[in-house]
Structures are given as structure tokens and as C-alpha cells.
Design an enzyme around this catalytic site. Structure first.
Site, PDB file in Angstrom:
ATOM      1  N   ASN A 129       0.710  -1.347   0.141  1.00 54.65           N
ATOM      2  CA  ASN A 129       0.187  -0.242   0.097  1.00 54.65           C
ATOM      3  C   ASN A 129       0.709   1.071   0.312  1.00 54.65           C
ATOM      4  O   ASN A 129       1.559   1.595   1.306  1.00 54.65           O
ATOM      5  CB  ASN A 129      -0.721  -0.286   1.250  1.00 54.65           C
ATOM      6  N   LYS A 160      -0.383   4.318  -0.171  1.00 54.37           N
ATOM      7  CA  LYS A 160      -0.554   5.386   0.549  1.00 54.37           C
ATOM      8  C   LYS A 160      -0.213   6.536  -0.391  1.00 54.37           C
ATOM      9  O   LYS A 160      -0.619   6.905  -1.723  1.00 54.37           O
ATOM     10  CB  LYS A 160      -0.142   5.683   1.945  1.00 54.37           C
ATOM     11  N   HIS A 208      -9.551   1.011   5.150  1.00 50.72           N
ATOM     12  CA  HIS A 208      -8.176   1.328   5.403  1.00 50.72           C
ATOM     13  C   HIS A 208      -8.862   2.327   6.171  1.00 50.72           C
ATOM     14  O   HIS A 208      -8.901   2.954   6.598  1.00 50.72           O
ATOM     15  CB  HIS A 208      -6.787   1.867   4.610  1.00 50.72           C
ATOM     16  N   GLU A 263      -6.954   4.626   8.253  1.00 47.78           N
ATOM     17  CA  GLU A 263      -6.889   5.927   7.777  1.00 47.78           C
ATOM     18  C   GLU A 263      -8.068   6.550   6.574  1.00 47.78           C
ATOM     19  O   GLU A 263      -8.541   7.973   7.531  1.00 47.78           O
ATOM     20  CB  GLU A 263      -5.548   6.441   6.576  1.00 47.78           C
ATOM     21  N   GLU A 265      -5.751  -4.870  10.334  1.00 43.96           N
ATOM     22  CA  GLU A 265      -4.936  -4.284  10.512  1.00 43.96           C
ATOM     23  C   GLU A 265      -4.619  -3.210  12.058  1.00 43.96           C
ATOM     24  O   GLU A 265      -5.625  -2.258  11.734  1.00 43.96           O
ATOM     25  CB  GLU A 265      -4.543  -2.749   9.308  1.00 43.96           C
ATOM     26  N   GLY A 268       2.850   2.173  11.266  1.00 47.46           N
ATOM     27  CA  GLY A 268       3.528   3.409  10.721  1.00 47.46           C
ATOM     28  C   GLY A 268       4.371   3.342  12.039  1.00 47.46           C
ATOM     29  O   GLY A 268       4.907   4.266  12.241  1.00 47.46           O
ATOM     30  N   SER A 278       3.067  -2.135  10.573  1.00 50.13           N
ATOM     31  CA  SER A 278       4.838  -2.142  10.410  1.00 50.13           C
ATOM     32  C   SER A 278       5.481  -3.871   9.977  1.00 50.13           C
ATOM     33  O   SER A 278       6.212  -4.203  11.155  1.00 50.13           O
ATOM     34  CB  SER A 278       4.815  -2.065  12.273  1.00 50.13           C
TER      35      SER A 278
HETATM   36  P1  PGA Z   1       2.761   0.112   7.870  1.00 51.07           P
HETATM   37  O1  PGA Z   1       1.463   0.456   6.903  1.00 51.07           O
HETATM   38  O2  PGA Z   1       3.357  -0.874   6.896  1.00 51.07           O
HETATM   39  O3  PGA Z   1       3.468   1.281   7.214  1.00 51.07           O
HETATM   40  O4  PGA Z   1       2.368   0.101   9.282  1.00 51.07           O
HETATM   41  C1  PGA Z   1       0.597  -1.072   6.740  1.00 51.07           C
HETATM   42  C2  PGA Z   1      -1.277  -0.036   6.596  1.00 51.07           C
HETATM   43  O5  PGA Z   1      -1.638   1.568   6.683  1.00 51.07           O
HETATM   44  O6  PGA Z   1      -1.361  -0.544   5.299  1.00 51.07           O
END
Ligand code: PGA
Length: 255
Positions: free
Chosen positions: A10, A12, A99, A101, A169, A175, A215
Site C-alpha cells: 500500500n 498510500k 483502511h 486512515e 491491521e 506506521g 509495521s
Molecule cells: P505500515 O502500514 O506497514 O507502514 O505500518 C500498513 C498499512 O497501513 O497498510
């Protein structure tokens, strides 16, 4: 049941056209799995503006292209939105929906996530539907309740093991560099399958792919991918680094 693990990246809101070309060159050059059996289980989800670059490269490769969101409505007066037929047309086979976010920053509800996922399924694409609890919810012992609600209200009811992938997740792991313990990942995914069985049936609960995300990096992917019930990973930050994402992809197993 034999399942091929899915490795999804992803990107983003990151990346220019030049960076996408640079990534693709290095990724295809360093990933052993891509262009070999299993390479079709690697998915990269760049921002909309880079879909054409990835879709073009995917024509000469085995990896798949995905997007990061879709609007549920068909064509019409929806300024700024991109719908499922457009994503299909752009070469997407997978699309991330729900997601955290987007659930928080774009105020998306379980209901709207479900409608997006349904639209994608209706157009022959596979939603990678994200669920996960916040730090506060975990501390308050509400993880199971939160996940079970997300399952009940955001999974399309006519889903099959072919047209849906779930990504677990934990919001606090995205992150942050924080990863749940192996035991926590296994137990939570087991609980997710139990909740799915309650809404759907045992066969679907056992067969649907559940990815872990939060992560994941080149150093921990192999161990996470060896855990019981983990059918792949959804990778954010580390998917932007070609060599690291190649290492993660090459850790995929047939579970
Ligand atoms: P990350 O993000 O691997 O940077 O923690 C995962 C995600 O948001 O899908």
C-alpha cells in the site's frame, strides 16, 4: 486447505511517475517470486496517478495492480471520485477498502465500506477489506467486539473466498514500528475467523484469506508469514522500498 499467501503493498499518498519507474525496475530485478509461479500473489497498490505506470509494467510481469479506495456509485455527478469500472479499466484486480486512515480521516462507516466492496465484487475485482482496533479499544478489552462489528457490518454478504480478502491491521501498529506479539496475531486472527463463521459459515471462515498489516518490514515478514492463520501481509511504508518489498514478497509461503 492449501492457500497461496498474498503480499500486498500500500503506497498510500506517495510516489511520482519517476519514482514508480525506479521502483519497478529495482523490484522486478530483485524479487525472485515475481515472474515465477506465485508471482501473481504480489499486489502493488499505488495512488491513482500511478496506476497506469504499474498496469503497463504488469503486462510484462506476473504481479497484480490494486488501488487504495473506490467510490461505490456508478458513473455520475460525483466530483473527485473514482469508481469500480474506472479502476477495472485502469488495470486493477484488487482494491483496498476500509483502511483505518480512511475510516478515521475520511469518516468512512462500516456501511460505506461494505457498499464499496460490493461494487468492486460486482465488477470482478477483489476488495482487500481492512479491519482493526485502536490502542484505546485494545486497552479497554474491546478488540473482539470491535472486529466482530466491522465483520458483521462491512463485509459484503455475498462474498466468497475468491472475491474477498480481509486485512487485519491493528490501528496502533500502522506506521508505528509496533507489532503485536506472535501469540496476539494468531489469537486475533482466530477470533476473526470465529466471528466470520457466526455471520457467514465455517467453510468461508476457514477459506477466506486474512492478511496481517501494521509495521511489516523486511526483518519481521518471514516470521509473521509463518504464523498459523496468516494468509499474507499488507505492507505500507516498506512497500515503497523495492529491495525490501522484494524480500517480503519472497518470504511468501503456501499455507
Ligand atoms: P505500515 O502500514 O506497514 O507502514 O505500518 C500498513 C498499512 O497501513 O497498510
Amino acid at each position: 486447505m492449501m492457500k497461496k499467501q498474498l503480499i500486498a503493498g500500500n503506497w498510500k499518498m506517495n510516489g511520482t511517475i519517476a519514482q514508480a519507474h525506479e521502483f519497478l525496475k529495482a523490484f522486478v530485478g530483485s524479487c525472485k517470486l515475481v515472474n515465477n509461479p506465485g508471482g501473481e500473489n504480489i499486489v502493488v497498490c499505488p495512488p491513482y496517478t500511478l496506476l497506469h505506470v504499474f498496469a503497463e509494467a504488469a503486462k510484462n510481469s506476473t504481479f497484480k495492480v490494486g488501488a487504495q479506495d473506490a467510490y461505490a456509485q456508478e458513473c455520475g455527478a460525483f466530483t473527485g471520485n473514482i469508481n469500480a469500472p474506472m479502476l477495472k479499466d485502469a488495470g486493477c484486480e484488487y482494491v483496498i477498502v476500509g483502511h483505518s486512515e480512511r475510516r478515521t480521516k475520511n469518516y468512512e462507516s462500516n456501511f460505506s465500506v461494505q457498499k464499496k466492496a460490493e461494487a468492486l465484487q460486482n465488477h470482478g475485482m477483489v476488495p482487500i477489506l481492512c479491519i482493526g482496533e485502536t490502542q484505546k479499544e485494545r486497552e479497554e478489552g474491546k478488540t473482539e467486539e470491535v472486529l466482530s462489528k466491522q465483520i458483521q457490518f462491512s463485509l459484503p454478504l455475498n462474498s466468497s473466498v475468491e472475491n474477498l480478502v480481509i486485512a487485519y491491521e491493528p490501528v496502533w501498529a500502522i506506521g508505528t514500528g509496533l507489532v503485536p506479539t506472535n501469540e496476539e496475531i494468531v489469537a486475533t486472527i482466530k477470533g476473526i475467523r470465529t466471528s466470520i463463521e457466526e455471520v457467514f459459515n465455517k467453510e468461508f471462515a476457514e477459506g477466506v484469506k486474512i492478511l496481517y498489516g501494521g509495521s511489516v518490514n523486511g526483518a519481521n515478514a518471514s516470521e509473521i508469514l509463518s504464523l498459523e492463520g496468516v494468509d499474507g501481509v499488507l505492507v505500507g511504508g516498506a512497500s515503497l522500498k523495492a529491495e525490501e518489498f522484494a524480500k517480503i514478497a519472497d518470504s511468501a509461503k503456501s499455507s
